[in-house]
Design a protein around this motif. Structure first.
Motif, short mmCIF file in Angstrom:
data_model
loop_
_atom_site.label_atom_id
_atom_site.label_comp_id
_atom_site.label_asym_id
_atom_site.label_seq_id
_atom_site.Cartn_x
_atom_site.Cartn_y
_atom_site.Cartn_z
N CYS A 38 39.60 56.43 7.62
CA CYS A 38 38.71 56.38 8.80
C CYS A 38 38.87 55.05 9.53
O CYS A 38 38.80 55.00 10.76
CB CYS A 38 37.26 56.60 8.39
SG CYS A 38 36.91 58.33 8.06
N HIS A 40 30.90 54.99 1.77
CA HIS A 40 31.97 55.22 2.74
C HIS A 40 31.92 54.27 3.94
O HIS A 40 32.91 53.59 4.25
CB HIS A 40 31.95 56.68 3.19
CG HIS A 40 33.09 57.06 4.09
ND1 HIS A 40 34.41 56.86 3.75
CD2 HIS A 40 33.11 57.61 5.34
CE1 HIS A 40 35.18 57.28 4.73
NE2 HIS A 40 34.43 57.73 5.71
N GLU A 61 34.26 51.17 5.02
CA GLU A 61 34.99 51.16 6.30
C GLU A 61 34.81 49.81 7.01
O GLU A 61 35.76 49.23 7.53
CB GLU A 61 34.48 52.26 7.23
CG GLU A 61 35.11 53.61 7.03
CD GLU A 61 34.69 54.58 8.13
OE1 GLU A 61 34.78 54.21 9.32
OE2 GLU A 61 34.25 55.69 7.81
N CYS A 115 32.80 60.76 11.36
CA CYS A 115 33.54 61.18 10.17
C CYS A 115 33.54 62.70 10.10
O CYS A 115 32.49 63.33 10.10
CB CYS A 115 32.91 60.60 8.92
SG CYS A 115 33.15 58.83 8.83
N TYR A 132 33.15 57.32 17.07
CA TYR A 132 33.92 57.90 15.96
C TYR A 132 32.95 58.59 15.01
O TYR A 132 31.94 58.01 14.60
CB TYR A 132 34.69 56.81 15.21
CG TYR A 132 35.58 57.36 14.11
CD1 TYR A 132 36.89 57.76 14.38
CD2 TYR A 132 35.11 57.48 12.81
CE1 TYR A 132 37.71 58.27 13.38
CE2 TYR A 132 35.93 57.99 11.80
CZ TYR A 132 37.22 58.38 12.09
OH TYR A 132 38.03 58.88 11.10
ZN LIG Z 1 34.84 58.44 7.54
#
Ligand SMILES: [Zn+2]
Length: 469
Positions: free
Chosen positions: A186, A211, A215, A4, A2
């Motif tokens: 996210c 961030h 998460e 961002c 993944y």
């Molecule tokens: Zn993100």
């Protein structure tokens, strides 16, 4: 994996592009090494910055976000970044986000303020800070933590924001009309497409805190599982040694760079440093990249034509021929070793030029005589780059086309017209026919002072650019 993705309120600059080119290479290298890879990259299409832009333009958020999503896709195509397998938008995942927040409220990790804003309670997550290696108290004293009466603790961050104005995009939720905070999106989208626990999470280095730290906290507090096993962060790009940022006005947009130079030049430039180091953008640096690619593609052009011709009577190979062929045979293993060493693309590019240098010194001494040995050396060189370009997606262009395009772009930077060069070449040919060597030399020197080199070949005079680094 993944990654961002962008907040779509503007065109992406070359510092943003670095992140996406890097993860494109990560995916290509993992696939090249036999892994199956699913890359997910989100679009943040609801955000304060988008709302501000929409208000400035007297339009709505959707108009702004759709425009910059399309522009982003275009820019990535020009940079030959493979599209991710899934590119989810926040606005298509509001239900998943609400479900996640509900779970966090239910298990006591989050709380609802009087006005309907939902906060994550950072101190309830005992591992908070494990990614950046900071503890909660360091964060409190050092950070730009704003005090907010609605928060139980200054470190708590917003999961759901109530609508303040009717022109803000908003969705119904158990806490009233509002929209998700940035971090929670996210967590919701990565877990939806990759599961509660997945292998690689990436993004720019500036995202580590808060961030990515946030998460992790949200996702693990919800699932009680390890969120991502490996984290990769690519470093930023500086602009003449300063941070590239909109507020400093020193932004180079991806599309402007590609228009001025090319996608190949930008990809090379972005991969020329190790991903954890900063890269400095300057015109001088770009000229070095152009010069390096000019050298590479000139060597590749020669090797391509030499790989197609040989005669059978070539005798025994010389020690120098043996050495360069051996370098070619070991080249794949060497660059793979560098990629295995924390994806060191800078080192791979260093190897490429070691190879180019040894090939050039061989050609300078011997030329490409049509023997079986030179054919083997040239063929090996050509094949080496077919393989490497699958991973870096540079060094794979048609050399003739690339060099033609590069010459034109360098001429236009230097303010020279190619017709003027052609005109001077024919004046010189005329002078030579009249044995006016003084004029012929004067023309050659004049062009040389502009960085144009002439080569007299059996078929006529050719010109090429030279770089003075
Ligand atoms: Zn993100």
């Amino acid at each position: 994996m993944y990654v961002c993705g962008p907040t779509v309120y503007n065109y992406v600059h070359i510092g943003n592009a670095r992140v996406f080119v890097f993860y494109d290479v990560v995916e290509r290298y993992l696939k090249f090494s036999g892994y199956q890879v699913e890359r997910v990259m989100n679009f943040t299409d609801v955000d304060d910055k988008i709302i501000v832009k929409a208000n400035e333009e007297k339009t709505d958020s959707l108009t702004v976000s759709e425009r910059y999503i399309a522009a982003f896709i275009e820019d990535m195509k020009a940079l030959r970044v493979n599209p991710p397998k899934v590119a989810p938008k926040v606005t298509d995942h509001i239900q998943e986000i609400i479900t996640l927040i509900e779970g966090l409220v239910a298990n006591g990790s989050a709380y609802v303020a009087n006005d309907g804003e939902v906060f994550f309670s950072v101190r309830k997550f005992k591992d908070y800070g494990k990614l950046s290696g900071k503890n909660v108290d360091d964060l409190i004293s050092g950070a730009r933590v704003q005090t907010d009466e609605k928060k139980q603790d200054p470190l708590d961050f917003s999961l759901w924001k109530p609508q303040k104005n009717t022109n803000e995009p908003a969705w119904d939720s158990p806490w009233g009309k509002g929209r998700p905070g940035w971090h929670i999106e996210c967590s919701a989208m990565s877990m939806k497409y990759l599961g509660a626990s997945f292998d690689i999470h990436g993004g720019g280095m500036d995202l580590i805190h808060p961030h990515h730290e946030n998460e992790i906290a949200q996702s693990e507090a919800f699932s009680l599982k390890t969120f991502a096993k490996y984290w990769l962060h690519s470093n930023m790009l500086t602009f003449n040694a300063e941070k590239m940022s909109k507020s400093l006005g020193n932004i180079m947009l991806t599309r402007d760079f590609i228009k001025k130079y090319s996608g190949e030049v930008l990809r090379y430039f972005l991969l020329s440093g190790h991903y954890r180091s900063t890269i400095d953008y300057s015109e001088q640096h770009v000229r070095e990249v152009q010069s390096a690619l000019h050298r590479f593609y000139s060597a590749l052009a020669k090797a391509e034509s030499a790989s197609q011709s040989s005669n059978s009577n070539s005798g025994k190979s010389s020690p120098e021929e043996e050495k360069i062929l051996q370098f070619g045979l070991e080249f794949d293993a060497k660059w793979k070793e560098s990629m295995d060493e924390d994806l060191n693309t800078a080192k791979v590019i260093g190897l490429v030029f070691e190879y180019v240098r040894s090939l050039n010194s061989y050609i300078d001494k011997k030329g490409f005589k049509p023997t079986a040995h030179t054919q083997a050396i040239a063929g090996r060189f050509v094949d080496s780059f077919k393989k490497l370009s699958q991973v870096l997606n540079i060094f794979g262009e048609n050399p003739k086309d690339f060099l033609t395009q590069l010459r034109l772009s360098v001429l236009s930077e230097r303010g020279i017209e190619s017709q003027d060069i052609e005109m001077k070449i024919s004046q010189r040919t005329e002078a030579r026919a009249k044995k006016d060597f003084a004029l012929s030399d004067a023309i050659r020197n004049e062009l040389l002072s502009q960085g144009i080199e002439l080569r007299d070949l059996p078929g006529g005079t050719e010109w090429d650019i030279i770089f003075k680094n």
